[in-house]
Write a protein that holds these residues in place. Structure first.
Motif, PDB file in Angstrom:
ATOM      1  N   MET A   1       0.832  -1.211   0.000  1.00 48.77           N
ATOM      2  CA  MET A   1       0.000   0.000   0.000  1.00 48.77           C
ATOM      3  C   MET A   1       0.865   1.260   0.000  1.00 48.77           C
ATOM      4  N   SER A   2       0.500   2.232  -0.784  1.00 49.57           N
ATOM      5  CA  SER A   2       1.318   3.437  -0.921  1.00 49.57           C
ATOM      6  C   SER A   2       1.137   4.369   0.281  1.00 49.57           C
ATOM      7  N   LYS A   3       2.276   4.796   0.826  1.00 51.13           N
ATOM      8  CA  LYS A   3       2.230   5.713   1.992  1.00 51.13           C
ATOM      9  C   LYS A   3       1.640   7.059   1.592  1.00 51.13           C
ATOM     10  N   THR A   4       2.013   7.525   0.406  1.00 59.32           N
ATOM     11  CA  THR A   4       1.493   8.820  -0.043  1.00 59.32           C
ATOM     12  C   THR A   4      -0.024   8.753  -0.203  1.00 59.32           C
ATOM     13  N   PHE A   5      -0.482   7.616  -0.735  1.00 57.55           N
ATOM     14  CA  PHE A   5      -1.933   7.481  -0.901  1.00 57.55           C
ATOM     15  C   PHE A   5      -2.640   7.543   0.457  1.00 57.55           C
ATOM     16  N   GLU A   6      -2.008   6.953   1.473  1.00 59.85           N
ATOM     17  CA  GLU A   6      -2.604   6.975   2.818  1.00 59.85           C
ATOM     18  C   GLU A   6      -2.848   8.406   3.299  1.00 59.85           C
ATOM     19  N   MET A   7      -1.981   9.336   2.841  1.00 60.48           N
ATOM     20  CA  MET A   7      -2.162  10.733   3.241  1.00 60.48           C
ATOM     21  C   MET A   7      -3.449  11.334   2.660  1.00 60.48           C
ATOM     22  N   LEU A   8      -3.903  10.725   1.580  1.00 60.83           N
ATOM     23  CA  LEU A   8      -5.149  11.209   0.954  1.00 60.83           C
ATOM     24  C   LEU A   8      -6.391  10.826   1.751  1.00 60.83           C
ATOM     25  N   ARG A   9      -6.299   9.698   2.433  1.00 65.27           N
ATOM     26  CA  ARG A   9      -7.495   9.112   3.046  1.00 65.27           C
ATOM     27  C   ARG A   9      -8.361  10.046   3.878  1.00 65.27           C
ATOM     28  N   PRO A  10      -7.738  10.811   4.822  1.00 72.89           N
ATOM     29  CA  PRO A  10      -8.592  11.688   5.633  1.00 72.89           C
ATOM     30  C   PRO A  10      -9.410  12.668   4.775  1.00 72.89           C
ATOM     31  N   TYR A  11      -8.813  13.130   3.667  1.00 73.61           N
ATOM     32  CA  TYR A  11      -9.540  14.058   2.786  1.00 73.61           C
ATOM     33  C   TYR A  11     -10.683  13.333   2.073  1.00 73.61           C
ATOM     34  N   LEU A  12     -10.375  12.123   1.620  1.00 74.29           N
ATOM     35  CA  LEU A  12     -11.413  11.336   0.948  1.00 74.29           C
ATOM     36  C   LEU A  12     -12.563  11.039   1.908  1.00 74.29           C
ATOM     37  N   ASP A  13     -12.207  10.659   3.147  1.00 73.03           N
ATOM     38  CA  ASP A  13     -13.252  10.314   4.120  1.00 73.03           C
ATOM     39  C   ASP A  13     -14.137  11.519   4.426  1.00 73.03           C
ATOM     40  N   LYS A  14     -13.507  12.666   4.566  1.00 73.74           N
ATOM     41  CA  LYS A  14     -14.305  13.859   4.888  1.00 73.74           C
ATOM     42  C   LYS A  14     -15.242  14.200   3.731  1.00 73.74           C
ATOM     43  N   SER A  15     -14.713  14.169   2.509  1.00 71.71           N
ATOM     44  CA  SER A  15     -15.578  14.502   1.367  1.00 71.71           C
ATOM     45  C   SER A  15     -16.704  13.481   1.228  1.00 71.71           C
ATOM     46  N   MET A  16     -16.404  12.219   1.521  1.00 76.04           N
ATOM     47  CA  MET A  16     -17.437  11.178   1.463  1.00 76.04           C
ATOM     48  C   MET A  16     -18.544  11.460   2.488  1.00 76.04           C
ATOM     49  N   ALA A  17     -18.133  11.838   3.706  1.00 81.12           N
ATOM     50  CA  ALA A  17     -19.125  12.094   4.757  1.00 81.12           C
ATOM     51  C   ALA A  17     -20.019  13.280   4.366  1.00 81.12           C
ATOM     52  N   LEU A  18     -19.405  14.322   3.816  1.00 84.87           N
ATOM     53  CA  LEU A  18     -20.190  15.494   3.420  1.00 84.87           C
ATOM     54  C   LEU A  18     -21.133  15.161   2.269  1.00 84.87           C
ATOM     55  N   GLN A  19     -20.631  14.359   1.336  1.00 85.46           N
ATOM     56  CA  GLN A  19     -21.451  13.937   0.205  1.00 85.46           C
ATOM     57  C   GLN A  19     -22.632  13.077   0.685  1.00 85.46           C
ATOM     58  N   THR A  20     -22.369  12.201   1.662  1.00 88.27           N
ATOM     59  CA  THR A  20     -23.431  11.344   2.203  1.00 88.27           C
ATOM     60  C   THR A  20     -24.509  12.197   2.870  1.00 88.27           C
ATOM     61  N   ALA A  21     -24.063  13.199   3.617  1.00 84.05           N
ATOM     62  CA  ALA A  21     -25.028  14.078   4.287  1.00 84.05           C
ATOM     63  C   ALA A  21     -25.886  14.810   3.251  1.00 84.05           C
ATOM     64  N   ARG A  22     -25.230  15.265   2.191  1.00 83.19           N
ATOM     65  CA  ARG A  22     -25.960  15.978   1.138  1.00 83.19           C
ATOM     66  C   ARG A  22     -26.990  15.055   0.481  1.00 83.19           C
ATOM     67  N   SER A  23     -26.588  13.817   0.220  1.00 85.04           N
ATOM     68  CA  SER A  23     -27.516  12.848  -0.386  1.00 85.04           C
ATOM     69  C   SER A  23     -28.720  12.600   0.508  1.00 85.04           C
ATOM     70  N   LEU A  24     -28.441  12.503   1.808  1.00 86.60           N
ATOM     71  CA  LEU A  24     -29.528  12.221   2.741  1.00 86.60           C
ATOM     72  C   LEU A  24     -30.551  13.362   2.744  1.00 86.60           C
ATOM     73  N   PHE A  25     -30.079  14.602   2.657  1.00 80.84           N
ATOM     74  CA  PHE A  25     -30.997  15.741   2.568  1.00 80.84           C
ATOM     75  C   PHE A  25     -31.798  15.685   1.268  1.00 80.84           C
ATOM     76  N   GLU A  26     -31.131  15.298   0.194  1.00 85.48           N
ATOM     77  CA  GLU A  26     -31.810  15.226  -1.100  1.00 85.48           C
ATOM     78  C   GLU A  26     -32.913  14.157  -1.058  1.00 85.48           C
ATOM     79  N   TRP A  27     -32.578  13.021  -0.454  1.00 82.41           N
ATOM     80  CA  TRP A  27     -33.560  11.944  -0.292  1.00 82.41           C
ATOM     81  C   TRP A  27     -34.755  12.453   0.515  1.00 82.41           C
TER      82      TRP A  27
END
Ligand code: ZN
Length: 502
Positions: free
Chosen positions: A1-27
């Protein structure tokens, strides 16, 4: 597993959580929120959207992405990580290419254009919408222009946003084939199908009973109620928060038996795709279906190829008759099958039958091409539209409301979207002929056993999410890239048999 890629994870997780919240409002907005809520809740959604953008488009993420592009880093990435970076790059390219003030101006214009379109459709006044359509079109041409490479047309860029494997050249070949084969077939079938009495479909069907039967159908096709729910909305749709929370809606009409039944089968097809994506991919940028076309392939496969076949209904038709004995006792299964496959050249795309459906798409595609590539006169578009309906389907809209104003897509600037509906039907046919080779499909349906069908789709398409594109998936499962001939073969075989055409 790439160490540099691991640095991306927190950003990906945050954007995913915000996107999920937005979807839930849309639903919530489309299912249970009270009517007055929208204006105030939209402030919340606006803030969430801003935060979502910032969570991905920022200097930290850009630095990590640049590093990941280096050869040494690339060598350490897994295939899934590479796919995630490819998706992220696409999002970056789309959002970063547009000057922020133009992006904001467009986002303010689109809801206004949509409101004007809604009213223009109601009042049957295309001339009220035309100036907005012109403005929206100019923005989209400009935005796509920022991303144009190799002298391509901006329209090509927009098509690729929905289905990267198809450009103008591929679509032109695909649609010309359909025109040549389907227009004459439709005429022959329509002449025979006129005799099928479908009046049973518009008798009164108790709404509670419809709800109950549609829930049964949904489970019968394979929906997992521990990981999904059904609600009601004005237009049926599917929304996934992740692969363990996939939500679908239906709409019940008292004097239309078919509408809710085939909508629920369609949405269940979308839902199965999302539910079957692997746990390791869900909640990442590649944790959804790979394209609009492939998604529609799943829903249309279940709705049309499976759901409108005699073998599918054989084990369950008695149950349907039992739910509405007064209406259906005298309708035989064969009569019912002819009824659910009766072509009726309708002016309205969303009500079209399986056979005439692609012609509606061709008309939109050709009109969009004229808008982008030939600078078509926007004021005169209704004439273009009406002439095409006359040429391809032998009918003319009586007004613009049932003609050029019928679809909402253009008011939001969604040019290039329509072809994916037809591509979906064609992919579904290609998958269908592969299944016929590897399993006794009809026998399984007659036995009421849909498990092998679902497993085939799960293992060859669904589980990969967006880590492979449409043509890669088709190549792996069928041994060839997209081939429209299967779609034409399917429609011909089906309708010639059903209506005894030689
Ligand atoms: Zn769909």
């Amino acid at each position: 597993m790439s160490k540099t890629f691991e640095m991306l994870r927190p950003y990906l997780d945050k954007s995913m959580a915000l996107q999920t919240a937005r979807s839930l409002f849309e639903w919530d907005d489309q299912t249970t929120a009270p009517f007055e809520a929208a204006k105030y809740t939209s402030r919340v959604v606006g803030i969430l959207s801003d935060e979502y953008m910032k969570s991905l488009i920022n200097d930290d993420v850009r630095q990590i992405m640049n590093k990941l592009m280096e050869d040494k880093e690339q060598a350490e990435l897994t295939d899934t990580e590479k796919a995630i970076i490819k998706e992220l790059n696409k999002t970056f390219e789309q959002l970063e290419s547009i000057p922020p003030e133009e992006y904001r101006a467009f986002n303010e214009l689109a809801p206004v254009a949509n409101r004007v379109w809604t009213k223009a459709k109601k009042d049957n006044k295309y001339e009220d919408f035309a100036p907005y359509l012109k403005e929206i079109l100019e923005y989209k041409k400009k935005f796509a222009g920022y991303r144009v490479k190799d002298n391509k047309d901006p329209y090509e860029i927009l098509l690729a946003d929905y289905e990267e494997c198809f450009g103008i050249k591929e679509l032109d070949i695909f649609f010309e084939k359909i025109k040549k084969e389907i227009i004459p077939l439709l005429a022959k079938v329509s002449a025979k199908a006129d005799a099928v009495d479908k009046s049973y479909n518009s008798l009164k069907y108790d709404i509670d009973k419809q709800r109950e039967f549609c829930k049964f159908l949904c489970g019968y096709v394979g929906f997992d109620f521990n990981r999904g729910v059904i609600a009601e909305s004005a237009h049926p749709f599917t929304m996934q928060l992740h692969n363990h929370d996939v939500r679908i809606t239906d709409r019940y009409i008292e004097d239309n038996l078919e509408s809710a039944m085939f909508s629920i089968i369609h949405e269940t097809g979308h839902a199965l795709y999302e539910m079957n994506i692997e746990d390791s991919l869900t909640q990442t940028p590649v944790g959804g279906g790979t394209s609009m076309g492939m998604h529609e392939a799943q829903s249309r496969f279940f709705e049309n190829i499976i759901g409108r076949s005699k073998a599918f209904w054989e084990p369950i038709y008695d149950k349907l008759v039992g739910a509405y004995p007064d209406n259906l006792t005298n309708i035989t299964l064969d009569h019912f099958i002819k009824g659910i496959n009766k072509p009726a050249s309708s002016l309205i795309r969303t009500e079209a039958d399986e056979l005439s459906y692609p012609l509606h798409i061709i008309i939109r595609y050709e009109t969009e091409k004229m808008m982008f590539m030939e600078d078509a006169d926007i004021e005169k578009l209704p004439e273009v539209w009406n002439q095409k309906y006359k040429d391809y389907m032998g009918i003319s809209p009586k007004d613009d409301a049932s003609g050029i104003l019928q679809d909402t897509h253009w008011s939001w600037g969604e040019f290039g979207y329509f072809p994916s509906y037809a591509i979906g039907s064609a992919i579904a046919s290609q998958l269908y002929y592969k299944m016929l080779e590897v399993m006794p499909l009809e026998q399984y349906l007659q036995e009421g056993n849909l498990t092998p069908i679902r497993e085939f789709l799960r293992d060859s398409i669904h589980k990969y999410g967006a880590t492979k594109n449409t043509n890669q998936l088709l190549m792996e499962v069928t041994g060839e890239e997209f081939n429209a001939d299967y779609y034409i073969k399917y429609l011909k075989e089906k309708y010639e048999k059903l209506y005894d055409i030689v």
